[in-house]
Design an enzyme around this catalytic site. Structure first.
Site, PDB file in Angstrom:
ATOM      1  N   GLU A 612       0.847  -1.186   0.000  1.00 36.08           N
ATOM      2  CA  GLU A 612       0.000   0.000   0.000  1.00 36.08           C
ATOM      3  C   GLU A 612       0.884   1.238   0.000  1.00 36.08           C
ATOM      4  O   GLU A 612       2.075   1.165   0.300  1.00 36.08           O
ATOM      5  CB  GLU A 612      -0.904   0.030   1.243  1.00 36.08           C
ATOM      6  CG  GLU A 612      -1.895  -1.110   1.326  1.00 36.08           C
ATOM      7  CD  GLU A 612      -2.712  -1.084   2.609  1.00 36.08           C
ATOM      8  OE1 GLU A 612      -2.457  -0.185   3.455  1.00 36.08           O
ATOM      9  OE2 GLU A 612      -3.598  -1.944   2.781  1.00 36.08           O
ATOM     10  N   HIS A 651       5.466  21.348   9.790  1.00 34.73           N
ATOM     11  CA  HIS A 651       6.909  21.324   9.590  1.00 34.73           C
ATOM     12  C   HIS A 651       7.533  20.040  10.108  1.00 34.73           C
ATOM     13  O   HIS A 651       8.510  19.559   9.552  1.00 34.73           O
ATOM     14  CB  HIS A 651       7.537  22.531  10.290  1.00 34.73           C
ATOM     15  CG  HIS A 651       7.048  23.829   9.751  1.00 34.73           C
ATOM     16  ND1 HIS A 651       7.375  24.271   8.504  1.00 34.73           N
ATOM     17  CD2 HIS A 651       6.214  24.766  10.282  1.00 34.73           C
ATOM     18  CE1 HIS A 651       6.789  25.454   8.294  1.00 34.73           C
ATOM     19  NE2 HIS A 651       6.077  25.759   9.350  1.00 34.73           N
TER      20      HIS A 651
END
Length: 692
Positions: A612, A651
């Site tokens: 996957e 971030h």
């Protein structure tokens, strides 16, 4: 569950992390806004995406008279496709210095990473390696004093600031554990001229599994950031994501759902949603799912694609019959059913005798029918063609020396943890019917009972006094399942197969760290288990798709395992063993481990790998194959190639997460010589070719 800044700061405050005062303001409330804090005020758009500052989503005002107009400006914004449901208003803060701090669960490093930066800001990941210090925090050990000191000295703080910094970092870490956080980011963390630390901005991600277990976490869910359809599906317990196409999708199992989404997108019949019914497709869920798709103006036709394993196609058909109440569907439906009770399920649908309900024998026929239903005015969405197998690839010569299937055979004595529960009893009976040698069960405080002729004990230690145990299978609720794995490993059970899904990631990180020196091989969690066709099964896999043969099937998805095994069996290709390694971020036995076990297994002539998107499992396997000279042909299929980018933002992800996406994954596998199948239909064909 990714939180906006406002909810993140509410959680920070609860955890004891100093945050500025802030008030949420909704559209329509701007004219009456009168806060107690002084000017200047910062008005901050609350969206689940980065870059809001550059998009004008954060504005300063120095006069209260400017507030209504400025707020309306923000409410009218569209930031990277996200509307602004509300704003957070904070007083201005004086900044002496600003930094970056994050705690992130790392899939790659199997721990929590503490990252601090000497500078904060909008492009923290681009400020250079010298700016950042990254430290690994192992669970259950936790944040160590030396790690706090290392972060403190890296930031160049003053000696008198150590106590407050240590308190802040400890509170942030404790809050992460108590609330099941996958990420807690402060950017920037500021110091005021009065030497106070303040989390000026924050971003939090909560583990969905923790949210499911702890009802208090529901207060952090933000309905305003989801579509009405997504909220309705969530309330019904359905996994649903809105997509831009026109074919409504309804599938059981995430792996098969992703593969079906890819099939539609590659066939120029783009999916309008991802909807996983899961294993409980009762009439209520089916009714909700149909209403969602019928009520979506974007949906022009619906594709129901089911493979009956634990889920019965007949029961789904009856649920669908009840939901339709004898009426024709409001939109055309194409139904494909295979596996358990598929024939009777399709007969039930056929007996409805209503217009707009089409039965398909296989996926190809379903695609052909959907093509005839394609409206002339739908939006064209182009997807890159699926990567095919390397040109001219042929299987390498092989040699085999061993006939043992990693210590599991028809005589392997099996213990069932959680045997007295509903799922434990059901699957104990099904395993027995297949011939599995179930010798004991464990449920605390139920010792002395007997279930299906199997004696029940209070603990594994107690059971071991009377039985040799070769493998344990775990049917224990998520809150206790990690400890059940630990119990199996502490008692040196050779194999522990953890079926349970929904285990909090922190719990599995702790358990795997604690058992890292154990000889126990853990399969899962969130696995369908193991089957050695014709000999034994330790899991929840349906048995009808499997026959003995020369191909090992290794998979991250339960439904894809059944689907592919059924296709192989239909093509006359049997299986030597099938293992679901588990769909969670942190699992025990991985693809590489399994390849190492079967590399010299005589009866395994080829391997099918069902992967996957996300994670590095397939890339790591490809690197192993190259380095080790693994010489059996590998046929692979990756589901989810056309999935939209993940929702994990911030971030911390940009700094810490590796991997170049699906293209990089497929290219790495191709370099290792894997035969990459562009569709499920190609798997059996490529496997047959490899076996010649």
């Amino acid at each position: 569950m990714l939180l906006n800044e406002h909810k993140s700061k509410i959680l920070f405050k609860k955890a004891g992390v100093p945050t500025p005062e802030g008030i949420a303001v909704l559209p329509g409330e701007e004219d009456n806004f009168k806060p107690d804090f002084p000017l200047p005020w910062f008005l901050k758009s609350q969206v689940l995406t980065g870059g809001r500052g550059k998009a004008g989503g954060i504005l300063r005002i120095d006069s209260a008279e400017d507030f209504p107009a400025t707020a309306r400006t923000l409410f009218a914004l569209n930031i990277k496709g996200h509307s602004v449901p509300f704003i957070r208003v904070e007083p201005g803060a004086e900044i002496a210095r600003e930094f970056y701090i994050s705690l992130t669960v790392s899939r790659e490093h199997k721990c929590i990473l503490l990252t601090v930066g000497r500078e904060g800001g909008v492009e923290i990941e681009n400020l250079g390696a010298d700016n950042l210090l990254v430290q690994k925090i192992k669970l259950p050990g936790g944040l160590a004093p030396h790690q706090i000191r290392a972060a403190f000295f890296h930031l160049g703080l003053k000696k008198e600031q150590l106590k407050d910094f240590a308190a802040l970092l400890t509170s942030l870490f404790t809050g992460m554990l108590n609330n099941g956080l996958l990420m807690a980011e402060i950017n920037p963390l500021i110091i005021t001229p009065e030497n106070q630390f303040i989390a000026l901005d924050g971003k939090v991600e909560i583990d969905d599994n923790h949210a499911d277990i702890d009802p208090e976490m529901e207060a952090y869910y933000q309905r305003e950031h989801a579509t009405p359809e997504e909220n309705e599906a969530r309330d019904a317990g359905l996994s649903f994501v809105k997509l831009p196409g026109w074919v409504g999708l309804m599938v059981n199992g995430a792996g098969l759902a992703m593969a079906t989404m890819d099939l539609l997108n590659f066939s120029k019949l783009p999916a309008s949603n991802f909807l996983d019914l899961g294993g409980a497709a009762d009439q209520k869920r089916m009714k909700t799912a149909l209403e969602l798709l019928f009520g979506d103006n974007q949906v022009k036709a619906i594709f129901i694609n089911l493979f009956g394993g634990i889920l019965s196609c007949e029961k789904v058909a009856l649920a669908m019959k009840g939901a339709l109440k004898g009426n024709a569907p409001k939109k055309p439906i194409v139904a494909r059913m295979s596996g358990k009770d598929a024939k009777s399920g399709l007969e039930i649908l056929k007996s409805l005798n209503v217009d707009g309900l089409h039965m398909a024998g296989d996926m190809k026929e379903a695609i052909d029918i959907l093509t005839t239903l394609k409206p002339a005015d739908v939006q064209v969405i182009d997807f890159p063609a699926p990567m095919d197998c390397p040109a001219g690839q042929t299987p390498k010569p092989v040699s085999y020396t061993n006939d043992a299937v990693f210590g599991i055979d028809k005589d392997t004595p099996i213990l069932v943890q959680g045997i007295t529960g509903r799922e434990g009893q059901l699957h104990t009976r099904l395993m027995q019917e297949y011939g599995a040698n179930v010798v004991a069960g464990v449920t605390p405080f139920k010792g002395g009972q007997e279930v299906l002729g199997v004696p029940v004990y209070n603990s594994i230690a107690e059971a071991k006094r009377s039985h040799e145990i070769g493998a344990s299978i775990i049917f224990v609720p998520p809150k206790m399942a990690a400890d059940a794995v630990y119990e199996a490993a502490s008692n040196d059970i050779p194999w522990a197969i953890c079926i349970t899904e929904g285990i909090v990631q922190h719990d599995m990180l702790s358990t795997f760290e604690q058992i890292k020196d154990s000889r126990t091989r853990v399969v899962g969690p969130n696995t369908p288990g193991i089957i050695v066709p014709g000999k034994t099964k330790i899991g929840i896999l349906p048995t009808t798709p499997f026959i003995p043969g020369p191909v090992a099937v290794l998979s991250r998805s339960g439904t894809l395992t059944y689907e592919v095994a059924d296709r192989l069996t239909s093509a006359g290709i049997g299986q030597s063993l099938c293992v679901g390694i588990g769909g969670d971020p942190f699992i025990g036995v991985n693809f590489v481990d399994m390849f190492e076990m079967i590399r010299n297994h005589d009866k395994t002539k080829a391997v099918v790998v069902l992967g996957e998107i996300g994670g590095q499992a397939e890339e790591n396997l490809a690197e192993y194959v190259i380095k080790s000279g693994f010489d059996k042909p590998v046929i692979s299929f990756i589901a989810g190639q056309t999935a939209p980018p993940g929702k994990r933002l911030g971030h911390a992800g940009a700094i810490l997460e590796k991997g170049g996406g699906i293209k990089s994954k497929l290219e790495t596998m191709s370099k290792a010589g894997f035969a990459i199948c562009p569709s499920l239909e190609a798997v059996a064909k490529m496997t047959a070719k490899a076996l010649k």
